[in-house]
Write an enzyme that holds these catalytic residues in place. Structure first.
Site: not given
Ligand code: GRF
Length: 208
Positions: A12, A14, A66, A108, A110, A148, A151, A180-181
């Site tokens: 966590g 980020n 799922r 997101n 990455h 969909e 990345d 960076a993130e």
């Protein structure tokens, strides 16, 4: 006020960067109203609790298959009705039905400069192991909209980080996170909160 839901799986850091940026004014006019983790007992949930943010665990392990998990995730997000869903180290594939329910409203982070070292199988330390194996001199992080694919959505922000000769995957991951993130994820949310972001023909345009 941008209503934000954050999906996490582990440390966590980020999420913490976003919490801190909202607190310190680095993100204007946004509020995290829900944190969802697919794992119980992770530090990300402690971070949410310390910040007084409602959290819950939704794990595929708690469902017969799922499809049942995907339906539960979709139902939870529809009920919460966030303006923005942020994947912050979330390691479960986002089902197409969730992407369709929140078009252009899922981002997101990455830990590479997409399109390098991304896609299926590239997550966590594996990303940095691949960067070191390839011998790149620059890597970094990317915030992108989620479609969909894995990345593959429109790129919103990127930030480069130098690779040091003595880097290990762990030292490189830490520097990419710190430099960076934790910088571009809050910045991306602030841009969205200020209505400065549009997507045209799969390309992101930012009005500063
Ligand atoms: C890290 O590998 C980070 O690069 C990626 O997700 C992992 C966990 O991040 N974005 P966090 O500390 O849980 O935010």
């Amino acid at each position: 006020m941008l209503k934000v839901a954050v999906l996490v799986s582990g440390g966590g850091t980020n999420l913490q960067a976003v919490i801190d940026a909202i607190r310190d004014g680095g993100i204007t006019d946004a509020k995290i109203t829900l944190v969802i983790s697919n794992n119980a007992g992770v530090k990300a949930l402690d971070r949410a609790a310390s910040a007084g943010i409602r959290s819950m665990v939704l794990s595929p392990k708690d469902y017969p298959d799922r499809a049942a998990f995907n339906a539960a995730l979709l139902g939870t997000l529809k009920e919460e009705a966030p303006d923005l869903v942020v994947l912050a180290g979330f390691l479960v594939a986002i089902p197409p039905e969730v992407v369709l329910a929140f078009p252009g409203r899922i981002i997101n982070i990455h830990p590479s400069l997409i399109p390098a070292f991304c896609g299926k199988g590239y997550y966590g330390l594996k990303v940095h192991e691949a960067a070191l194996a390839r011998g790149v001199k620059l890597t970094g992080a990317t915030v992108h909209f989620v479609d969909e694919g894995t990345d593959t959505g429109p790129i919103l922000l990127q930030k480069a980080v130098e690779v040091h000769e003595n880097d290990t995957p762990e030292t490189l991951q830490r520097r990419v996170m710190e430099e960076a993130e934790w910088v571009i994820l809050p910045a991306a949310i602030d841009l969205i909160a200020r209505g400065a972001v549009t997507v045209e023909n799969g390309k992101v345009r930012i009005r500063q």
